[in-house]
Structure formats: structure tokens, C-alpha cells
Design a protein around this motif. Sequence first.
Motif, PDB file in Angstrom:
ATOM      1  N   SER A 335       7.212   0.441  -4.650  1.00  0.00           N
ATOM      2  CA  SER A 335       7.818   1.705  -5.087  1.00  0.00           C
ATOM      3  C   SER A 335       6.989   2.252  -6.244  1.00  0.00           C
ATOM      4  CB  SER A 335       9.260   1.475  -5.547  1.00  0.00           C
ATOM      5  OG  SER A 335      10.049   0.956  -4.503  1.00  0.00           O
ATOM      6  N   ASP A 336       6.608   3.503  -6.158  1.00  0.00           N
ATOM      7  CA  ASP A 336       5.782   4.101  -7.204  1.00  0.00           C
ATOM      8  C   ASP A 336       6.470   3.956  -8.563  1.00  0.00           C
ATOM      9  OD1 ASP A 336       3.628   5.394  -8.269  1.00  0.00           O
ATOM     10  OD2 ASP A 336       4.392   7.414  -7.854  1.00  0.00           O
ATOM     11  N   GLU A 343      12.441   4.194  -8.361  1.00  0.00           N
ATOM     12  CA  GLU A 343      13.686   4.515  -7.670  1.00  0.00           C
ATOM     13  C   GLU A 343      13.820   3.667  -6.411  1.00  0.00           C
ATOM     14  OE1 GLU A 343      14.727   8.755  -7.341  1.00  0.00           O
ATOM     15  OE2 GLU A 343      12.865   9.158  -8.451  1.00  0.00           O
ATOM     16  N   LYS A 344      15.059   3.465  -5.995  1.00  0.00           N
ATOM     17  CA  LYS A 344      15.347   2.680  -4.796  1.00  0.00           C
ATOM     18  C   LYS A 344      16.237   3.492  -3.859  1.00  0.00           C
ATOM     19  CE  LYS A 344      17.153  -0.716  -7.243  1.00  0.00           C
ATOM     20  NZ  LYS A 344      17.717  -2.048  -7.612  1.00  0.00           N
ATOM     21  N   GLY A 345      16.445   2.947  -2.660  1.00  0.00           N
ATOM     22  CA  GLY A 345      17.382   3.561  -1.722  1.00  0.00           C
ATOM     23  C   GLY A 345      16.759   4.492  -0.709  1.00  0.00           C
ATOM     24  N   GLY A 378      13.789  -2.522  -4.167  1.00  0.00           N
ATOM     25  CA  GLY A 378      13.039  -3.285  -5.151  1.00  0.00           C
ATOM     26  C   GLY A 378      11.728  -2.618  -5.490  1.00  0.00           C
ATOM     27  N   GLY A 379      10.998  -3.222  -6.441  1.00  0.00           N
ATOM     28  CA  GLY A 379       9.692  -2.700  -6.827  1.00  0.00           C
ATOM     29  C   GLY A 379       8.651  -2.982  -5.765  1.00  0.00           C
ATOM     30  N   PHE A 407       7.949   5.599   3.620  1.00  0.00           N
ATOM     31  CA  PHE A 407       9.142   5.772   2.784  1.00  0.00           C
ATOM     32  C   PHE A 407       8.747   6.547   1.536  1.00  0.00           C
ATOM     33  CE2 PHE A 407       7.453   1.517   1.706  1.00  0.00           C
ATOM     34  CZ  PHE A 407       7.339   1.575   0.324  1.00  0.00           C
ATOM     35  N   ASP A 408       9.683   7.268   0.974  1.00  0.00           N
ATOM     36  CA  ASP A 408       9.406   8.044  -0.233  1.00  0.00           C
ATOM     37  C   ASP A 408       8.997   7.099  -1.361  1.00  0.00           C
ATOM     38  OD1 ASP A 408      10.078  10.321   1.111  1.00  0.00           O
ATOM     39  OD2 ASP A 408      12.059  10.553   0.208  1.00  0.00           O
ATOM     40  N   ASN A 409       8.079   7.563  -2.200  1.00  0.00           N
ATOM     41  CA  ASN A 409       7.591   6.779  -3.346  1.00  0.00           C
ATOM     42  C   ASN A 409       6.752   5.578  -2.936  1.00  0.00           C
ATOM     43  OD1 ASN A 409       8.777   8.528  -5.104  1.00  0.00           O
ATOM     44  ND2 ASN A 409      10.022   7.012  -6.153  1.00  0.00           N
ATOM     45  N   LYS A 410       6.221   5.606  -1.724  1.00  0.00           N
ATOM     46  CA  LYS A 410       5.374   4.504  -1.254  1.00  0.00           C
ATOM     47  C   LYS A 410       4.091   4.437  -2.089  1.00  0.00           C
ATOM     48  CE  LYS A 410       2.497   3.495   2.821  1.00  0.00           C
ATOM     49  NZ  LYS A 410       2.214   3.946   4.204  1.00  0.00           N
TER      50      LYS A 410
END
Length: 456
Positions: A335-336, A343-345, A378-379, A407-410
Motif C-alpha cells: 500500500s502506498d 490506507e486499507k480496504g 495491511g502495508g 488495487f488502489d494505492n498499489k
Amino acid sequence: MKVMIVGGGGREHAITWAISRSPRVDKIYAAPGNAGIGELAECVDISVMDAEKLVAFAKEKEVDFVVVGPDDPLAAGVADAFLDAGFPTFGPRKNAAIIEASKAFSKELMKKYDIPSAAYEVFDDPEDALEYLKTAKIPIVLKADGLALGKGVLICMTREEAMDGVKTLMVDKQFGSAGDKIVIEEFMTGREVSVLCFSDGKTILPMTSAQDHKRAGDGDTGLNTGGMGTFSPSPFYTEEVDKFCKEHVYQKTIDAMRAEGREFKGVLFCGLMLTPDGPKVLEFNARFGDPEAQVVIPRMKNDMLTVMEACVNGTLDQIDLQFEDNAAVCVMLASDGYPVHYEKGFEIKGLECFATRDGYYAFHSGSKMKDGKVVTNGGRVLGVTALGSTLQEARTNAYAATEWVEFDNKYMRHDIGKAIDEASIGSIRRMRPDPSTKHEVRKCVGPGGARELRSS
């Protein structure tokens, strides 16, 4: 046979995958597990640190064998709780897991038994540490004594950085009580290599080698993480290095632990630095590495359950441990913002691609099911692993497979395995373009149909 696995990260997903392939296993429970593990096992919402509930669940389900994966529960004695309740359990007791739980203990053990490592000093008072640093040779390394999710090591290139590091670890308590005591260690140069070893307390069997990337950013920049990718085997782990380590590191360490009344049964992770003066130990861990497990386990020929049982029963000398003559590369999709704020989810798409391709794996590190969908939790989110006949081919395959997942924030590093091209080993040859360059268009045919995948 019923098996229970304690943990919920990429390491435990790889272990679950391997154990699920044993013909003797008909049921696997995982506590707490994750979305990926849930495809192979029944996940139960029990904390890895709640020994009482874990043992009670194992009794209720009449579990036949237990595997404790992560470092925290091992250091807290969760394996002891299972063993004392009569369950055959893979993972060292608390008094042996201290080899990871206390950097000071492991350094003192190595010094006492002449196991090669860096020179060091131990401090439990920040003022004493600061005074020592005034005249210490720079660069220098600061290590939190306790467990810090693989992040409690500070490599300080200036005296000012070292002084600030003492404040970070011992005063600001960035890693909590792990920094109550610190080890200040000689800065070593050379290649880093990881070798995981099975042990039954007397016999030790090294697995194939691996090489990890700890820093968050390309070019080994940014903060330390739990690991952003890895490859196996390491072309720098030569037969000469292997012979030296078998004689001076692996067996000596297991013998030393037994001599100290701390018989070690499970996986001993040996982090090595190949210095100009020969191999030296950087650190010991008391379990499979993460993400090292994701490249070592898929290359293993043996039935994982059989090997683990031999470690528990003291019959490891009867095991012929073998690995495929191939290579594996794992690229972590994170996650960026990891390892600080993220952020998660977010929904993870494209996982169906791995179900239709041999030699490709998506080991879940931080995921969960929400409203029938797999989402980030998770991170580090996924360890995308691929096999190949060479390290270059495995790397190209792994980076191509990262494009299947959305996924977003990849976020990911684009230089995992860069050292592969620097190796002057005859069998290592460049076969395909560097993964940081554009890949050819590929199609993934899975349960959801064909998807066209392009590099960004």
C-alpha cells in the motif's frame, strides 16, 4: 490429518499452500489466516498471541499437528502452550526463540561459541550509548534488542545519524519496549544472503539460499520494511560459502543452543553478510522469513508436513532435503505510504489469473474478505512470486504477474533482483528485458475470462 497454522501473513500462506499439498492432510485450520489462506483452510478469528484460546480450539477440533509461524507468538511461548498440552508443534519453545527475540542474547551466544559476527556493544542506558558513539567508528549499526517487525535496525552513515538513532530507539521508543536495550554493532560491507535451516535440536538441514530487499524504495532507498521482495537462489552463495557456513555457523549454532539448555526445533533463519573477511552472521530469526518463505517453499521438493514432523520428532537426520533446480522471484505489492501511513480496504482485482498459471503465486500478506470481495488489509498486501529456469526468467515472470493485480494505492519496487545481473556466475545469464522496462501484452485466462494486461 488435521493441521492448525497460527498466523496470517505471506509466510503462513506459503506454509499453508505447501502443507495443503500433502496427501495426508484433509483439514487445515488457520488462526487468524487471511483471504488467501481462506481458500485453503478454515480461518478462525483468534489472535496469534492468545495461547489459551488457540489451545482450546485445537482441543475442540482434535488437531493432530500445529505450526506456529510468526515471531511474536514464538517469543511469547505460544509453541510452549501447545507442546505442554500434548500437541506436536513445529516452532521453537520460548527459551529457544530468544535467539531472535533478543539481539543481545544472540550476539553473546555467538561470541561465547566463536560463531563469526560483527563486533558489538550492548547498552540499556541511552547516555552510555551516546558517550560510546562519540569515539566509535562510523558508519555504524544500531539494533533494537527486541522484536520490531524487521524494522528495528538503523544503519547510520554519520555520527549525527547515530546519535539521533539512539534517541529514536531508546528515548522516543519508536519500537516500544524493543528499544529498552540496544546493540551497537560494527558496520560490515558485502553481499547479504539469507539461509533458512530446518532443525530438530541436533541435526540441521539448510534450505536453498535467498536474498531479500528491505528498503522501501528503488535503489535501496527509504525506510526499512518487513521486506519488499526476494529471490532464490542467491548467485553469491557459492559452494565455498556453503561449506564454511555449515562448519562454522549452522551446526555450531544449534550445538550452542543445546549446550545452553535451549534446544532449538523449527526453522533457524540465518542472515549472513559475505564480507571480504568471510561470511559473518548479521542476525538470527526463529522462523521462516517473510518474504523469503515465498521463494524458498515453492522450490522445495519434499512433503512439508513430513519435514516438519521430523523436526518435532528428532528424526531430521532421516530426511533427504531437496529443492528444484530452478529459480524464484517475489515482488511485494504494498500500500502506498508503507511502512509509515497507508490506507486499507481497497478491492484487489486479478487474483483469478494465478489459479490458471503453473509456477505463479499470489501469497497474501495483508488481505481480508469484505462483502464477498478480497480487500487490502495491511502495508504489505501480496507477495507475487514466479518460477523460472533462471533468475532472470523468474524475475521477468514475476514482474509480468504484478500487472495482473490491480488495487488502489498499489506500490512496489521495480528493481527486485537487480544484483542478479551483477553476478559473475556462468549459469546466470540474461534472457529477457529488465522488469523495469515495458512488458509485452499478455492475456490472463481465468474464471473471469480473458483480461488484456499492459504495463503502465
